[in-house]
Design an enzyme around this catalytic site. Structure first.
Site, PDB file in Angstrom:
ATOM      1  N   VAL A   1       0.920  -1.390   0.097  1.00 19.42           N
ATOM      2  CA  VAL A   1       0.136  -0.037  -0.007  1.00 19.42           C
ATOM      3  C   VAL A   1       1.021   1.301  -0.029  1.00 19.42           C
ATOM      4  O   VAL A   1       2.095   1.166   0.315  1.00 19.42           O
ATOM      5  CB  VAL A   1      -0.857  -0.036   1.144  1.00 19.42           C
ATOM      6  CG1 VAL A   1      -1.972  -1.283   1.093  1.00 19.42           C
ATOM      7  CG2 VAL A   1      -0.083   0.088   2.509  1.00 19.42           C
TER       8      VAL A   1
ATOM      9  N   LEU B   1       8.060  -1.347  -7.554  1.00 15.18           N
ATOM     10  CA  LEU B   1       7.470   0.034  -7.518  1.00 15.18           C
ATOM     11  C   LEU B   1       7.312   0.781  -6.108  1.00 15.18           C
ATOM     12  O   LEU B   1       7.478   1.776  -5.884  1.00 15.18           O
ATOM     13  CB  LEU B   1       6.054  -0.086  -8.056  1.00 15.18           C
ATOM     14  CG  LEU B   1       5.883  -0.300  -9.586  1.00 15.18           C
ATOM     15  CD1 LEU B   1       4.809  -0.645 -10.034  1.00 15.18           C
ATOM     16  CD2 LEU B   1       6.555   0.731 -10.325  1.00 15.18           C
ATOM     17  N   LYS B   2       6.747  -0.312  -4.836  1.00 15.56           N
ATOM     18  CA  LYS B   2       6.461   0.519  -3.653  1.00 15.56           C
ATOM     19  C   LYS B   2       7.884   0.949  -3.143  1.00 15.56           C
ATOM     20  O   LYS B   2       7.936   2.058  -2.553  1.00 15.56           O
ATOM     21  CB  LYS B   2       5.952  -0.615  -2.717  1.00 15.56           C
ATOM     22  CG  LYS B   2       5.757  -0.103  -1.160  1.00 15.56           C
ATOM     23  CD  LYS B   2       4.730   0.998  -1.082  1.00 15.56           C
ATOM     24  CE  LYS B   2       4.897   1.875   0.088  1.00 15.56           C
ATOM     25  NZ  LYS B   2       4.599   0.891   1.189  1.00 15.56           N
ATOM     26  N   VAL B   3       8.763   0.049  -3.371  1.00 15.93           N
ATOM     27  CA  VAL B   3      10.345   0.446  -2.648  1.00 15.93           C
ATOM     28  C   VAL B   3      10.641   1.862  -3.483  1.00 15.93           C
ATOM     29  O   VAL B   3      11.046   2.842  -2.824  1.00 15.93           O
ATOM     30  CB  VAL B   3      11.103  -0.618  -3.104  1.00 15.93           C
ATOM     31  CG1 VAL B   3      12.736   0.176  -2.950  1.00 15.93           C
ATOM     32  CG2 VAL B   3      11.042  -1.658  -2.087  1.00 15.93           C
TER      33      VAL B   3
END
Length: 314
Positions: free
Chosen positions: A117, A166-168
């Site tokens: 998230v 993508l979250k990192v």
């Protein structure tokens, strides 16, 4: 479907709360019995351990603080994953690790979703956070009703592992934005600018950002409590640096950020709130980077609505 949730911390507890609030039959587990008890009071069913949770549920969601914790919990669940079982990983973890775990789950006949998230704890609390989902399209359509109870904007990004990558990246960008805002606010204070005016000037400009609209307010109020700690920031920036190293990209800003964050941890504690990084500059200058009228905690004022899939430009 019976849904299980493992990891009821700052983010996981709020995501699990959204499921309960929307009538999902929820089983929960956490190493902290008090966190489990709070969810049981609201209608959840407690599970003894991750293995029992996977046995009892059709879908199990994990939201854990580190790759090591993810690996430990997954190892306990794996013998009980099979046809009809779906594992959803909402932790921010290493993409290679989650791909290996997903392959192991799929090899046993189960399904896997990589769905971290983004958007802050205050939005996780209201079901308005954004969620990236990496999995096959049929699996995505199966779990989309669950995701839309927890998040507002749901993006199907492709295969397992893509979401974590993508979250990192987004957490790296948020961190560099936070550090640059600390410098900007301090320089404006040193130059004699009103910090309330400065806040609004940034918000109305090309320099505005989500981080400014949230964390700058907590810096200026003096609360410095964004519900995201320096150890988690270090983990995410470290994962981004590892990704760059693995692909031979020579970064300049990332190593400096890691050095700055390490200094912040040395001064304020490994698990200090991330927006306390402003205090390094307060100590260096003797200035107080605070202003009246700003909130001490973030509250999401968007009304809760059922989430939806975000279309991708093609």
């Amino acid at each position: 479907m019976k849904v299980g949730f493992i990891g009821l911390g700052n983010v996981g507890g709020k995501l699990a709360g959204s499921l309960l609030r929307n009538g999902v039959a929820l089983h929960v587990h956490d190493l902290n019995p008090a966190l489990v008890a709070r969810k049981v009071e609201k209608g959840a069913i407690a599970a003894a351990d991750p293995a029992a949770l996977m046995q009892a549920c059709d879908v199990v969601i994990t939201c854990l603080p580190s790759p090591a914790a993810c690996a430990d919990v997954f190892a306990q669940m794996l013998p009980h994953i099979g046809p009809g079982k779906v594992w959803m990983e909402m932790s921010t973890t290493d993409a290679d690790q989650i791909k290996a775990h997903a392959e192991a789950a799929i090899a046993r006949g189960g399904e896997a979703v990589d769905c971290p998230v983004s958007g802050g704890c205050h939005r996780a609390d209201t079901g308005n956070i954004s969620i990236y989902a990496g999995c096959t399209r049929p699996t995505f359509e199966k779990v989309l009703p669950i995701l839309t109870h927890m998040g507002r904007r749901i993006l199907h990004v492709g295969d397992v592992g893509v979401s974590s990558t993508l979250k990192v990246m987004t957490n790296y960008l948020a961190t560099i934005n936070l550090l640059s805002l600390c410098e900007a606010l301090t320089v404006m204070k040193a130059a004699g600018m009103d910090l309330g005016v400065t806040y609004e000037a940034i918000a109305a400009s090309s320099g505005n950002s989500f981080v400014h609209e949230t964390e700058s307010q907590l810096i200026l109020s003096g609360s410095r409590d964004v519900n995201f700690t320096l150890d988690l920031v270090q983990k995410d920036v470290g994962l981004f640096q590892k990704l760059a190293d693995d692909h031979g990209v020579p970064l300049e800003l990332s190593p400096l950020m890691i050095e700055m964050l390490t200094d912040g941890q040395r001064r304020y504690g490994v698990t200090a709130q991330s927006d306390r990084m402003i205090e390094r500059l307060e100590e260096a200058t003797g200035l107080s980077i605070t202003a009246p009228g700003f909130p001490t905690e973030l509250v999401d004022d968007e009304p809760e609505e059922r989430g939806y899939e975000v279309p991708v430009r093609r």
